[in-house]
Design a protein around this motif. Structure first.
Motif, PDB file in Angstrom:
ATOM      1  N   LEU A 156       0.858  -1.229   0.092  1.00 49.05           N
ATOM      2  CA  LEU A 156      -0.081  -0.023   0.011  1.00 49.05           C
ATOM      3  C   LEU A 156       0.993   1.165   0.194  1.00 49.05           C
ATOM      4  N   VAL A 157       0.888   1.943  -1.077  1.00 51.36           N
ATOM      5  CA  VAL A 157       1.690   3.162  -1.281  1.00 51.36           C
ATOM      6  C   VAL A 157       1.361   4.374  -0.969  1.00 51.36           C
ATOM      7  N   HIS A 158       1.995   5.255  -0.102  1.00 49.13           N
ATOM      8  CA  HIS A 158       1.633   6.504   0.248  1.00 49.13           C
ATOM      9  C   HIS A 158       2.673   7.530   0.157  1.00 49.13           C
ATOM     10  N   TRP A 159       2.179   8.676   0.111  1.00 52.82           N
ATOM     11  CA  TRP A 159       3.453   9.967   0.171  1.00 52.82           C
ATOM     12  C   TRP A 159       2.807  11.041   0.930  1.00 52.82           C
ATOM     13  N   ASN A 160       4.019  11.556   1.424  1.00 50.71           N
ATOM     14  CA  ASN A 160       3.974  12.637   2.384  1.00 50.71           C
ATOM     15  C   ASN A 160       3.441  13.991   1.921  1.00 50.71           C
ATOM     16  N   SER A 161       1.966  14.187   2.226  1.00 46.00           N
ATOM     17  CA  SER A 161       1.260  15.022   1.973  1.00 46.00           C
ATOM     18  C   SER A 161       1.385  16.514   2.707  1.00 46.00           C
ATOM     19  N   ASP A 162       2.218  16.204   3.995  1.00 38.20           N
ATOM     20  CA  ASP A 162       2.497  17.630   4.743  1.00 38.20           C
ATOM     21  C   ASP A 162       3.473  18.165   3.926  1.00 38.20           C
ATOM     22  N   LYS A 163       4.377  17.178   3.415  1.00 43.31           N
ATOM     23  CA  LYS A 163       5.549  18.013   3.026  1.00 43.31           C
ATOM     24  C   LYS A 163       5.627  18.466   1.469  1.00 43.31           C
ATOM     25  N   TYR A 164       4.684  17.586   0.865  1.00 44.51           N
ATOM     26  CA  TYR A 164       5.097  17.575  -0.553  1.00 44.51           C
ATOM     27  C   TYR A 164       3.587  17.641  -1.320  1.00 44.51           C
ATOM     28  N   SER A 165       3.410  18.196  -2.419  1.00 45.46           N
ATOM     29  CA  SER A 165       2.146  18.445  -3.078  1.00 45.46           C
ATOM     30  C   SER A 165       1.634  17.465  -4.212  1.00 45.46           C
ATOM     31  N   LEU A 166       2.611  16.470  -4.759  1.00 49.39           N
ATOM     32  CA  LEU A 166       2.629  15.530  -5.775  1.00 49.39           C
ATOM     33  C   LEU A 166       3.109  14.466  -5.143  1.00 49.39           C
ATOM     34  N   PHE A 167       2.732  13.174  -5.773  1.00 51.13           N
ATOM     35  CA  PHE A 167       3.481  11.933  -5.508  1.00 51.13           C
ATOM     36  C   PHE A 167       4.719  12.057  -6.188  1.00 51.13           C
ATOM     37  N   GLU A 168       4.773  12.576  -7.552  1.00 52.18           N
ATOM     38  CA  GLU A 168       6.023  12.708  -8.321  1.00 52.18           C
ATOM     39  C   GLU A 168       7.193  13.580  -7.667  1.00 52.18           C
ATOM     40  N   GLU A 169       6.685  14.542  -6.716  1.00 50.92           N
ATOM     41  CA  GLU A 169       7.453  15.372  -5.976  1.00 50.92           C
ATOM     42  C   GLU A 169       8.300  14.444  -5.071  1.00 50.92           C
ATOM     43  N   ALA A 170       7.312  13.645  -4.089  1.00 54.26           N
ATOM     44  CA  ALA A 170       7.730  13.002  -2.951  1.00 54.26           C
ATOM     45  C   ALA A 170       8.496  11.888  -3.297  1.00 54.26           C
ATOM     46  N   VAL A 171       8.285  11.069  -4.320  1.00 55.84           N
ATOM     47  CA  VAL A 171       9.017   9.913  -4.640  1.00 55.84           C
ATOM     48  C   VAL A 171      10.510  10.172  -4.809  1.00 55.84           C
ATOM     49  N   MET A 172      10.922  11.591  -4.913  1.00 56.00           N
ATOM     50  CA  MET A 172      12.500  12.091  -5.122  1.00 56.00           C
ATOM     51  C   MET A 172      12.990  12.218  -3.595  1.00 56.00           C
ATOM     52  N   GLU A 173      12.383  12.261  -2.695  1.00 55.14           N
ATOM     53  CA  GLU A 173      12.770  12.812  -1.617  1.00 55.14           C
ATOM     54  C   GLU A 173      13.125  11.847  -0.334  1.00 55.14           C
ATOM     55  N   ASP A 174      13.918  11.902   0.770  1.00 56.82           N
ATOM     56  CA  ASP A 174      14.366  11.064   1.864  1.00 56.82           C
ATOM     57  C   ASP A 174      12.925  10.404   2.444  1.00 56.82           C
ATOM     58  N   ASN A 175      12.204  11.218   2.929  1.00 51.62           N
ATOM     59  CA  ASN A 175      11.124  10.687   3.513  1.00 51.62           C
ATOM     60  C   ASN A 175       9.618  10.879   3.002  1.00 51.62           C
ATOM     61  N   GLY A 176       9.663  10.901   1.671  1.00 56.13           N
ATOM     62  CA  GLY A 176       8.721  11.088   0.708  1.00 56.13           C
ATOM     63  C   GLY A 176       7.378  10.023   0.650  1.00 56.13           C
ATOM     64  N   LEU A 177       7.947   8.705   0.759  1.00 56.09           N
ATOM     65  CA  LEU A 177       7.194   7.899   0.642  1.00 56.09           C
ATOM     66  C   LEU A 177       6.963   6.932   1.885  1.00 56.09           C
ATOM     67  N   ALA A 178       5.800   6.259   2.034  1.00 54.76           N
ATOM     68  CA  ALA A 178       5.598   5.274   3.147  1.00 54.76           C
ATOM     69  C   ALA A 178       4.814   3.999   2.672  1.00 54.76           C
ATOM     70  N   VAL A 179       5.412   2.782   2.570  1.00 60.69           N
ATOM     71  CA  VAL A 179       4.926   1.644   1.939  1.00 60.69           C
ATOM     72  C   VAL A 179       4.294   0.670   3.192  1.00 60.69           C
ATOM     73  N   ILE A 180       3.271   0.213   3.222  1.00 60.90           N
ATOM     74  CA  ILE A 180       2.931  -0.848   4.208  1.00 60.90           C
ATOM     75  C   ILE A 180       2.912  -2.169   3.440  1.00 60.90           C
ATOM     76  N   GLY A 181       3.745  -2.977   3.919  1.00 63.99           N
ATOM     77  CA  GLY A 181       3.815  -4.299   3.189  1.00 63.99           C
ATOM     78  C   GLY A 181       3.252  -5.424   4.061  1.00 63.99           C
ATOM     79  N   VAL A 182       2.268  -6.494   3.447  1.00 58.56           N
ATOM     80  CA  VAL A 182       1.566  -7.374   4.127  1.00 58.56           C
ATOM     81  C   VAL A 182       1.958  -8.717   3.253  1.00 58.56           C
ATOM     82  N   PHE A 183       2.189  -9.655   4.132  1.00 56.37           N
ATOM     83  CA  PHE A 183       2.494 -11.050   3.431  1.00 56.37           C
ATOM     84  C   PHE A 183       1.139 -11.880   3.407  1.00 56.37           C
ATOM     85  N   LEU A 184       1.177 -12.438   2.231  1.00 55.85           N
ATOM     86  CA  LEU A 184      -0.052 -13.151   1.809  1.00 55.85           C
ATOM     87  C   LEU A 184       0.343 -14.708   1.987  1.00 55.85           C
ATOM     88  N   LYS A 185      -0.618 -15.499   2.585  1.00 52.73           N
ATOM     89  CA  LYS A 185      -0.248 -16.907   2.890  1.00 52.73           C
ATOM     90  C   LYS A 185      -1.485 -17.693   1.956  1.00 52.73           C
TER      91      LYS A 185
END
Ligand SMILES: NS(=O)(=O)c1ccc(B(O)O)cc1
Ligand SMILES: [Zn+2]
Length: 260
Positions: free
Chosen positions: A117-146
């Motif tokens: 589940l892919v998220h971007w930092n909307s407190d610091k940036y206004s677009l995903f495309e900006e955030a994807v280039m920055e240190d703390n731009g993205l937060a991804v939740i990973g969930v394993f499937l069995k």
């Protein structure tokens, strides 16, 4: 169809030579006994609005369910995060067999698939495309499937997949609540600083990998495998399987756990 379906290594997974920085790449193997319990890590707070769900499409690597991220309607905060992050899409990685398919591993244990589940930092940036280039731009939740019992919430998504068999096909998809794909316990997770696992491989991701997996049925996973890497007009059709990156070196990073 009469075309010959191959399941072979997708060109994307031949690793690129040079990666920017390259010392915080993902995925990784999570060595449980080396992870550090951090009591400061709070529970994750997700707040998803199913009405922001827009479309589902085949991008030639995976299938993505995309959300309207022009407002803060579907967000994650808390956990290791200092800011609020907006959900833009979720997708999966899987194998051609149930023996492998996940990107992260836990003490080298492979799972048949992994949800991101892919998220971007909307407190610091206004677009995903900006955030994807920055240190703390993205937060991804990973969930394993069995593989186990059928996942009722996932079925709506599985039923939409035949309509997007080929690369670049898109169908309208709405009112899907991604919260139904989270495990019952989202308080227990590992977190570390890493990267996107497909190009552009940018090192902008705070990863939160859930300790608890979710269960889906063998038949549901088989439908994932019926997707194709290739577009309709290509001569040779390639089955969309093994769309995972191999584990990358930790390069001295610390993996923290929210549980002891
Ligand atoms: N597999 S991943 O979650 O690291 C990921 C997420 C987004 C993008 B992307 O928008 O290009 C690539 C990989
Ligand atoms: Zn992914």
């Amino acid at each position: 169809s009469s075309k010959y379906v191959l399941s072979q290594m997708h060109p994307m997974w031949q690793e690129p030579l040079a990666i920017p920085g390259g010392d915080r790449q993902s995925p990784i193997d999570i060595v449980v006994r080396k992870s550090i319990y951090d009591s400061e890590l709070k529970p994750l707070v997700t707040d998803y609005d199913p009405n922001t769900c827009q479309q589902i499409w085949n991008n030639g690597y995976s299938f993505l369910v995309e959300y309207d991220d022009t407002t803060d309607k579907s967000t994650v905060k808390g956990g290791p995060l200092q800011d609020k992050f907006r959900l833009c899409q979720f997708h999966f990685h899987w194998g051609e067999s149930n023996a492998w398919g996940s990107e992260h591993t836990v003490d080298r244990k492979l799972f048949p698939a992994e949800l991101h589940l892919v998220h971007w930092n909307s407190d610091k940036y206004s677009l995903f495309e900006e955030a994807v280039m920055e240190d703390n731009g993205l937060a991804v939740i990973g969930v394993f499937l069995k593989v186990g019992k059928r996942h009722e919430g996932l079925q709506k998504l599985v039923d939409a997949l035949p309509a997007i068999r080929h690369k670049s096909s898109v169908v309208e998809f709405n009112r899907f609540d991604p919260a139904c794909l989270l495990p019952s316990n989202t308080d227990d997770y590992w977190t570390y600083h890493g990267s996107l696992t497909t190009p552009p491989l940018t090192e902008s991701v705070t990863w939160m990998v859930m300790k608890q997996h979710i269960e889906v049925s063998h038949d549901q996973l088989a439908v994932f495998r019926s997707l194709l890497f290739t577009s309709a007009e290509e001569e040779v059709q390639k089955g969309m399987v093994n769309n995972f990156r191999v584990q990358q070196s930790l390069c001295g990073r610390t993996v923290r756990s929210s549980f002891s």
